[in-house]
Design an enzyme around this catalytic site. Structure first.
Site, mmCIF file in Angstrom:
data_model
loop_
_atom_site.group_PDB
_atom_site.id
_atom_site.type_symbol
_atom_site.label_atom_id
_atom_site.label_comp_id
_atom_site.label_asym_id
_atom_site.label_seq_id
_atom_site.Cartn_x
_atom_site.Cartn_y
_atom_site.Cartn_z
ATOM 1 N N ASN A 240 -10.045 -0.196 -0.316
ATOM 2 C CA ASN A 240 -8.586 -0.122 -0.264
ATOM 3 C C ASN A 240 -8.021 -0.759 -1.535
ATOM 4 O O ASN A 240 -8.088 -1.978 -1.706
ATOM 5 C CB ASN A 240 -8.094 -0.859 0.986
ATOM 6 C CG ASN A 240 -6.580 -0.793 1.151
ATOM 7 O OD1 ASN A 240 -5.862 -0.405 0.228
ATOM 8 N ND2 ASN A 240 -6.102 -1.175 2.308
ATOM 9 N N HIS B 279 -3.448 7.406 1.599
ATOM 10 C CA HIS B 279 -3.823 6.028 1.248
ATOM 11 C C HIS B 279 -5.207 5.768 1.832
ATOM 12 O O HIS B 279 -5.473 6.099 2.983
ATOM 13 C CB HIS B 279 -2.797 5.060 1.824
ATOM 14 C CG HIS B 279 -3.211 3.628 1.723
ATOM 15 N ND1 HIS B 279 -3.708 3.094 0.556
ATOM 16 C CD2 HIS B 279 -3.218 2.625 2.634
ATOM 17 C CE1 HIS B 279 -3.987 1.823 0.755
ATOM 18 N NE2 HIS B 279 -3.713 1.512 2.013
ATOM 19 N N CYS C 25 0.817 -1.229 0.000
ATOM 20 C CA CYS C 25 0.000 0.000 0.000
ATOM 21 C C CYS C 25 0.848 1.276 0.000
ATOM 22 O O CYS C 25 0.329 2.360 -0.269
ATOM 23 C CB CYS C 25 -0.957 0.011 1.177
ATOM 24 S SG CYS C 25 -2.040 -1.418 1.203
#
Ligand code: ACO
Length: 320
Positions: A277, A247, A114
Site C-alpha cells: 500500500n 487503490h 490514500c
C-alpha cells in the site's frame, strides 16, 4: 466541450525491494499470513537520502517524457501526499524546483491520504475544464516507511514507498468523464497519525494508528457505493468499464469491489503484490504499470477508485 485527458504517465519505485520473508526476520509474521490477509508479497522502501519529492520528481520526469512535453509547458502541479518532505513549503513546489520548471506555475499539495490522487486528479480536471490550465502534472508520492512503527506487525507489513504521475492535458475528446469525492471526519479514530509539530516540540505518536478490521469494513462498503454512483451518474453501466484501477491496499478489498460491480479480476490492474500500500501513490503507480505493460489501451474506459484516512474517498471514470 473541453476535456482533461491523460497525455502521459510515469512512476518510480525505490531500488530497495523488501519481501515478506525479509520482514519475518524483524517482526513476528510470515509470508503465509501477509499473503492470505492482504495479497502483498513485496514493497519498496526509500533510501535514507531519498525524499518524497525525489520519488515524485522521477515519476514526473517519466510522465513528461511519455507526454512529449518539457517541464515549462506545465501550468499546474499538484502533489497528493501524506508524507511531505517538510511541514512547509509544499512538496509540489520542491518538485517544481527539482524539475527545473521556472515558468512560475501554481504548485500545491493535497492531503487526503490514500484517496489523495482522486482528490488531486479531480482538482486538476476542474482547472482544465474551466480553462485555468492546459497541461497539469498530477502526482501521488509517499514515503510511508517513515511513519510506520517497524516493531508493529499489524501495520508495518502493509505499506511501501513510491510515486506515480500523470500529465493531464486539455483535449476536445474525452478524457475524464465524471468524478466524485466524499469525506466523513467522524471516522478519524479508525486511521490516523496523531503526531504534530507545535510549540517547538513534536507531540503525539509519529506512527500510523489503525483499526484494521474497522478500516476493512468501511472501505468495502464505501468503495462499492462510490463506484456505483460514478458509473450511474455518468450514464454508464459497469459492463462498459474496461479496467478498474483501484487503490492497492488489500487484495480482498479490491476483489470485493470488482465482485460488487459484477466484473472479473481480469478487469482489475493489480499491483498490490509488488508495491504494497503506497497510499496516494498507489493508483497512479498501478495506472502507469497497466499502461506500460500494454494491459490498458487508448480509448478504453477506466474506473479509478480509492479510500483512506479521514475518512476520504473518491472515484474517477475516464476514457484513456
Ligand atoms: N502477522 C501475523 N499475525 C498478525 C499480523 C501479522 N503481520 N498482524 C496481525 N496479526 C494477528 C493479530 O494479532 C490477530 O491475532 P489474534 O487473533 O491472536 O489476536 C490476528 O492476526 C487477526 O488479526 P485481525 O486484525 O483481526 O486480522 P484481519 O483479518 O482483520 O487482517 C488486516 C488484518 C490485514 C490489517 C485487515 O484488517 C485489513 O487489511 N484491513 C484494512 C487495512 C488497510 O488497508 N489499511 C490501509 C490504510 S487505509 C486504506 O488504504 C484503505
Amino acid at each position: 466541450m473541453q476535456y482533461a485527458k491523460i497525455s502521459g504517465t510515469g512512476s518510480y519505485l525505490p531500488a530497495n525491494r523488501v519481501s515478506n520473508d525479509d520482514l519475518a526476520q524483524k517482526v513476528d509474521t510470515s509470508d503465509e499470513w501477509i499473503t492470505a490477509r492482504t495479497g502483498i508479497k513485496f514493497r519498496h522502501i526509500a533510501a535514507e537520502n531519498e525524499k518524497t519529492s525525489d520519488l515524485a520528481a522521477e515519476a514526473a520526469r517519466r510522465a513528461l517524457d511519455a507526454a512529449g512535453l518539457n517541464g515549462n509547458e506545465i501550468d499546474l502541479i499538484i502533489v497528493a501526499t501524506a508524507t511531505p518532505d517538510m511541514q512547509f513549503p509544499s512538496t509540489a513546489t520542491i518538485v517544481q524546483q527539482k524539475l527545473g520548471i521556472t515558468n512560475g506555475c501554481p504548485a500545491f499539495d493535497v492531503q487526503a491520504v490514500c484517496a489523495g490522487f482522486m482528490y488531486a486528479l479531480t482538482t486538476a480536471n476542474a482547472y482544465i475544464k474551466s480553462g485555468m490550465a492546459k497541461n497539469a502534472l498530477v502526482i501521488g508520492a509517499e514515503t510511508f516507511s517513515r511513519i510506520v512503527d517497524w516493531n508493529d506487525r499489524t501495520t508495518c507489513v502493509l505499506f511501501g514507498d513510491g510515486a506515480g504521475a500523470v500529465v493531464l492535458s486539455a483535449s476536445d475528446t474525452p478524457g475524464i468523464i465524471h468524478s466524485k469525492l466524499k469525506a466523513d471526519g467522524n471516522y478519524l479514530k479508525l486511521l490516523n497519525v496523531p503526531g504534530q509539530i507545535a510549540c517547538g516540540k513534536v507531540s503525539g505518536s509519529p506512527y500510523i494508528s489503525m483499526d484494521g478490521p474497522g478500516v476493512f469494513k468501511f472501505a468495502v462498503k464505501m468503495l462499492s457505493k462510490i463506484a456505483d454512483d460514478v458509473i450511474e451518474e455518468a450514464g454508464y453501466t459497469a459492463a462498459q468499464i474496461d479496467w478498474i484501477v483501484p487503490h492497492q491496499a488489500n487484495r480482498r478489498i479490491i476483489e470485493s469491489t470488482a465482485k460488487h460491480l459484477g466484473l472479473s479480476m481480469d478487469k482489475v490492474v493489480l499491483t498490490v503484490q509488488d508495491h504494497g500500500n503506497t497510499s496516494a501513490a498507489s493508483i497512479p503507480l498501478a495506472l502507469d504499470t497497466g499502461i506500460r505493460s500494454g494491459q490498458i489501451k487508448r480509448g478504453q474506459n477506466l474506473l479509478l477508485e480509492g479510500i483512506g484516512g479521514g475518512f476520504a474517498w473518491g472515484a474517477v471514470l475516464l476514457q484513456y
